[in-house]
Design a protein around this motif. Structure first.
Motif, PDB file in Angstrom:
ATOM      1  N   ARG A   1      19.391  -0.200  -8.016  1.00 27.90           N
ATOM      2  CA  ARG A   1      18.662  -1.058  -8.946  1.00 27.90           C
ATOM      3  C   ARG A   1      19.582  -1.891  -9.844  1.00 27.90           C
ATOM      4  NH1 ARG A   1      18.716   3.878 -10.868  1.00 27.90           N
ATOM      5  NH2 ARG A   1      19.270   4.265 -13.018  1.00 27.90           N
ATOM      6  N   ASP A   2      20.811  -1.437 -10.077  1.00 28.97           N
ATOM      7  CA  ASP A   2      21.732  -2.166 -10.938  1.00 28.97           C
ATOM      8  C   ASP A   2      22.784  -2.952 -10.155  1.00 28.97           C
ATOM      9  OD1 ASP A   2      20.489  -1.190 -13.255  1.00 28.97           O
ATOM     10  OD2 ASP A   2      21.671   0.657 -13.169  1.00 28.97           O
ATOM     11  N   HIS A   3      22.589  -3.065  -8.838  1.00 30.25           N
ATOM     12  CA  HIS A   3      23.534  -3.794  -7.983  1.00 30.25           C
ATOM     13  C   HIS A   3      22.905  -5.097  -7.517  1.00 30.25           C
ATOM     14  CE1 HIS A   3      26.619  -0.660  -7.482  1.00 30.25           C
ATOM     15  NE2 HIS A   3      25.606   0.172  -7.670  1.00 30.25           N
ATOM     16  N   ASP A   4      23.762  -6.046  -7.182  1.00 28.25           N
ATOM     17  CA  ASP A   4      23.301  -7.316  -6.620  1.00 28.25           C
ATOM     18  C   ASP A   4      22.614  -7.043  -5.289  1.00 28.25           C
ATOM     19  OD1 ASP A   4      22.954  -9.837  -5.530  1.00 28.25           O
ATOM     20  OD2 ASP A   4      25.032 -10.462  -5.829  1.00 28.25           O
ATOM     21  N   PRO A   5      21.371  -7.463  -5.117  1.00 27.03           N
ATOM     22  CA  PRO A   5      20.654  -7.215  -3.865  1.00 27.03           C
ATOM     23  C   PRO A   5      21.372  -7.767  -2.634  1.00 27.03           C
ATOM     24  CG  PRO A   5      19.145  -8.035  -5.537  1.00 27.03           C
ATOM     25  CD  PRO A   5      20.527  -8.140  -6.105  1.00 27.03           C
TER      26      PRO A   5
ATOM     27  N   VAL B   1      26.740   2.981  -1.995  1.00 26.89           N
ATOM     28  CA  VAL B   1      25.766   3.044  -3.087  1.00 26.89           C
ATOM     29  C   VAL B   1      24.641   3.999  -2.688  1.00 26.89           C
ATOM     30  CG1 VAL B   1      24.092   1.740  -4.453  1.00 26.89           C
ATOM     31  CG2 VAL B   1      26.312   0.720  -3.905  1.00 26.89           C
ATOM     32  N   CYS B   2      24.174   3.882  -1.457  1.00 25.86           N
ATOM     33  CA  CYS B   2      23.084   4.740  -0.964  1.00 25.86           C
ATOM     34  C   CYS B   2      23.498   6.220  -0.945  1.00 25.86           C
ATOM     35  CB  CYS B   2      22.671   4.337   0.449  1.00 25.86           C
ATOM     36  SG  CYS B   2      21.950   2.688   0.585  1.00 25.86           S
ATOM     37  N   ALA B   3      24.761   6.479  -0.679  1.00 24.82           N
ATOM     38  CA  ALA B   3      25.222   7.863  -0.510  1.00 24.82           C
ATOM     39  C   ALA B   3      24.932   8.732  -1.731  1.00 24.82           C
ATOM     40  CB  ALA B   3      26.712   7.883  -0.192  1.00 24.82           C
ATOM     41  N   GLY B   4      25.017   8.163  -2.911  1.00 26.34           N
ATOM     42  CA  GLY B   4      24.783   8.950  -4.112  1.00 26.34           C
ATOM     43  C   GLY B   4      23.411   8.749  -4.726  1.00 26.34           C
ATOM     44  N   CYS B   5      22.500   8.164  -3.987  1.00 30.41           N
ATOM     45  CA  CYS B   5      21.192   7.820  -4.541  1.00 30.41           C
ATOM     46  C   CYS B   5      20.252   9.023  -4.569  1.00 30.41           C
ATOM     47  CB  CYS B   5      20.565   6.702  -3.721  1.00 30.41           C
ATOM     48  SG  CYS B   5      19.000   6.143  -4.407  1.00 30.41           S
ATOM     49  N   PRO B   6      19.606   9.266  -5.710  1.00 34.19           N
ATOM     50  CA  PRO B   6      18.692  10.406  -5.811  1.00 34.19           C
ATOM     51  C   PRO B   6      17.370  10.211  -5.062  1.00 34.19           C
ATOM     52  CG  PRO B   6      18.639   9.154  -7.843  1.00 34.19           C
ATOM     53  CD  PRO B   6      19.741   8.555  -6.982  1.00 34.19           C
ATOM     54  N   VAL B   7      17.064   8.973  -4.655  1.00 37.11           N
ATOM     55  CA  VAL B   7      15.796   8.720  -3.962  1.00 37.11           C
ATOM     56  C   VAL B   7      16.020   8.168  -2.550  1.00 37.11           C
ATOM     57  CG1 VAL B   7      14.483   8.432  -6.093  1.00 37.11           C
ATOM     58  CG2 VAL B   7      15.565   6.439  -5.034  1.00 37.11           C
ATOM     59  N   ARG B   8      17.140   8.518  -1.982  1.00 36.18           N
ATOM     60  CA  ARG B   8      17.512   7.996  -0.666  1.00 36.18           C
ATOM     61  C   ARG B   8      16.472   8.303   0.414  1.00 36.18           C
ATOM     62  NH1 ARG B   8      23.342   9.392   1.801  1.00 36.18           N
ATOM     63  NH2 ARG B   8      22.711   9.524   3.946  1.00 36.18           N
ATOM     64  N   GLU B   9      15.925   9.500   0.410  1.00 38.12           N
ATOM     65  CA  GLU B   9      14.935   9.880   1.427  1.00 38.12           C
ATOM     66  C   GLU B   9      13.689   8.996   1.333  1.00 38.12           C
ATOM     67  OE1 GLU B   9      15.164  12.385   3.816  1.00 38.12           O
ATOM     68  OE2 GLU B   9      17.250  12.663   3.238  1.00 38.12           O
TER      69      GLU B   9
ATOM     70  N   GLY C   1       0.787  -1.222   0.000  1.00 32.06           N
ATOM     71  CA  GLY C   1       0.000   0.000   0.000  1.00 32.06           C
ATOM     72  C   GLY C   1       0.822   1.277   0.000  1.00 32.06           C
ATOM     73  N   VAL C   2       2.118   1.181  -0.302  1.00 34.31           N
ATOM     74  CA  VAL C   2       2.997   2.350  -0.279  1.00 34.31           C
ATOM     75  C   VAL C   2       3.490   2.623  -1.696  1.00 34.31           C
ATOM     76  CG1 VAL C   2       5.176   3.241   0.608  1.00 34.31           C
ATOM     77  CG2 VAL C   2       3.745   1.819   2.063  1.00 34.31           C
ATOM     78  N   ASN C   3       3.518   3.895  -2.100  1.00 33.62           N
ATOM     79  CA  ASN C   3       4.027   4.266  -3.419  1.00 33.62           C
ATOM     80  C   ASN C   3       5.514   3.955  -3.495  1.00 33.62           C
ATOM     81  OD1 ASN C   3       4.769   5.350  -5.828  1.00 33.62           O
ATOM     82  ND2 ASN C   3       4.258   7.452  -5.297  1.00 33.62           N
ATOM     83  N   THR C   4       5.895   3.081  -4.397  1.00 34.60           N
ATOM     84  CA  THR C   4       7.297   2.702  -4.554  1.00 34.60           C
ATOM     85  C   THR C   4       7.806   2.996  -5.957  1.00 34.60           C
ATOM     86  OG1 THR C   4       6.629   0.441  -5.044  1.00 34.60           O
ATOM     87  CG2 THR C   4       7.239   0.937  -2.758  1.00 34.60           C
ATOM     88  N   GLY C   5       7.187   3.951  -6.668  1.00 33.80           N
ATOM     89  CA  GLY C   5       7.637   4.319  -7.998  1.00 33.80           C
ATOM     90  C   GLY C   5       9.053   4.862  -8.005  1.00 33.80           C
ATOM     91  N   TRP C   6       9.511   5.338  -6.873  1.00 34.04           N
ATOM     92  CA  TRP C   6      10.872   5.861  -6.741  1.00 34.04           C
ATOM     93  C   TRP C   6      11.921   4.789  -6.980  1.00 34.04           C
ATOM     94  CZ3 TRP C   6      13.124   3.059  -2.934  1.00 34.04           C
ATOM     95  CH2 TRP C   6      12.304   2.522  -1.937  1.00 34.04           C
ATOM     96  N   ARG C   7      11.543   3.528  -6.814  1.00 29.09           N
ATOM     97  CA  ARG C   7      12.524   2.431  -6.976  1.00 29.09           C
ATOM     98  C   ARG C   7      13.158   2.405  -8.362  1.00 29.09           C
ATOM     99  NH1 ARG C   7       9.835  -2.713  -3.859  1.00 29.09           N
ATOM    100  NH2 ARG C   7      10.210  -1.925  -1.772  1.00 29.09           N
ATOM    101  N   ALA C   8      12.420   2.843  -9.365  1.00 34.00           N
ATOM    102  CA  ALA C   8      12.951   2.843 -10.730  1.00 34.00           C
ATOM    103  C   ALA C   8      14.146   3.784 -10.867  1.00 34.00           C
ATOM    104  CB  ALA C   8      11.858   3.238 -11.722  1.00 34.00           C
TER     105      ALA C   8
END
Length: 130
Positions: free
Chosen positions: A17-21, A44-52, A5-12
């Motif tokens: 997204r291009d790293h091994d989970p 990887v998270c440090a430079g992420c545009p959707v970190r928040e 039930g949460v908007n997760t469109g930011w995941r794209a």
């Protein structure tokens, strides 16, 4: 694009997204090995545009792994403080360097993780513990 039930469109747009989970789920239980594994994911998270957005989702739904730049212990602390929705204070590179060195990591390892020279790590860690 909804999960739980949460908007997760930011995941794209997420940097991960291009790293091994598996990178985001440290296998070591504690100590320098766990710190090193978490640090690799946090880079990887440090430079992420959707970190928040990722952090908000992680605080609400993810009990394990690194997400939004924080590991599960850091997210638990945020929840305990009731700081959900407020900016998260993160330790700076000097504090991280001191903690890693105190945990047994070499100056070369810390320098590589933080993207600085070993000389800088030695300067940051001279005469002090975390």
């Amino acid at each position: 694009m909804s999960t739980l039930g949460v908007n997760t469109g930011w995941r794209a747009r997420a940097a991960c997204r291009d790293h091994d989970p598996e990178l985001f789920f440290p296998t070591a239980h504690s100590g320098p090995a766990r710190a090193a594994q978490a640090a690799a994911a946090k880079r990887v998270c440090a430079g992420c545009p959707v970190r928040e957005a990722c952090l908000r989702f992680a605080l609400a739904h993810l009990p394990h792994g690194v997400a939004g730049g924080l590991d599960e212990d850091e997210r638990r602390a945020v929840r305990r403080r009731g700081a959900v929705g407020r900016p998260v204070a993160r330790p700076g590179p000097r504090v991280l360097a001191r903690r890693a060195r105190a945990g047994g990591c070499s100056a070369a390892q810390v320098a590589m993780w933080l993207g600085v020279s070993t000389r800088t790590v030695h300067r940051w860690t001279a005469g002090g513990a975390a």
